[in-house]
Motif scaffolding. Sequence first.
Motif, short mmCIF file in Angstrom:
data_model
loop_
_atom_site.label_atom_id
_atom_site.label_comp_id
_atom_site.label_asym_id
_atom_site.label_seq_id
_atom_site.Cartn_x
_atom_site.Cartn_y
_atom_site.Cartn_z
N TYR A 72 6.66 3.63 7.26
CA TYR A 72 5.35 3.29 6.67
C TYR A 72 4.97 4.65 6.00
N ASP A 73 4.11 4.53 4.95
CA ASP A 73 3.52 5.71 4.25
C ASP A 73 2.66 6.63 4.86
N GLY A 74 1.74 5.93 5.82
CA GLY A 74 0.98 6.69 6.86
C GLY A 74 1.61 7.49 7.70
N VAL A 75 2.65 6.84 8.53
CA VAL A 75 3.44 7.32 9.40
C VAL A 75 4.07 8.66 8.80
N ASP A 111 2.46 16.06 8.03
CA ASP A 111 0.98 16.47 7.89
C ASP A 111 0.76 16.68 6.18
N ASP A 112 1.02 15.70 5.78
CA ASP A 112 0.76 15.50 4.15
C ASP A 112 1.55 16.67 3.52
N ASN A 128 4.27 6.72 15.75
CA ASN A 128 4.48 5.32 15.71
C ASN A 128 5.94 5.08 15.23
N ASP A 165 3.14 10.40 6.22
CA ASP A 165 2.08 11.46 6.06
C ASP A 165 1.59 12.33 7.22
N ALA A 166 1.73 11.26 8.52
CA ALA A 166 1.33 11.85 9.74
C ALA A 166 2.11 12.82 10.33
N ASP A 187 4.80 17.11 1.64
CA ASP A 187 6.16 16.21 1.05
C ASP A 187 7.43 17.37 0.95
#
Length: 138
Positions: free
Chosen positions: A14-17, A23-24, A83, A19-20, A26
């Motif tokens: 997932y996108d949120g995972v 740590d944002d 996650n 990013d987590a 890329d």
Amino acid sequence: MEFLTRQDFLTHMYDGVIDAISDDDDEKLQEAILSGINEACGYLDRFDLDTILTTGDRETYALLRTWMKDITKWHFVAICNVNTDLNLAESRYDKAIKELSKIQSGKLTPRGWALKTDDDKDTAGFTISSRPKRGNYI
């Protein structure tokens, strides 16, 4: 066109995972993608990798893309496993490597993948031959 992008990788995480874990940043995902692609390419030396990695044909190389994402995910979760089911990630990584090993050994040849066309290189791996039979007459 890149062979594997962040957008492609969303089928595996997932996108949120993402990013987590990154740590944002890329760059961390991009480095894992490059590691995954390079590791997979190590098994595919008899194929024309320049053609494969620059093509826009997403259907022919869909399975390769999936294996590369499995390998990339394993490299990426080494940062942090937020996650993420590590057993699933490891088993998919192992399966991807096993399938790439079959391709490398010649037991499996994916349909439609671009082979090298270099005439001075043998794409069969190696050859074995013997000297002509010697006829001894007494």
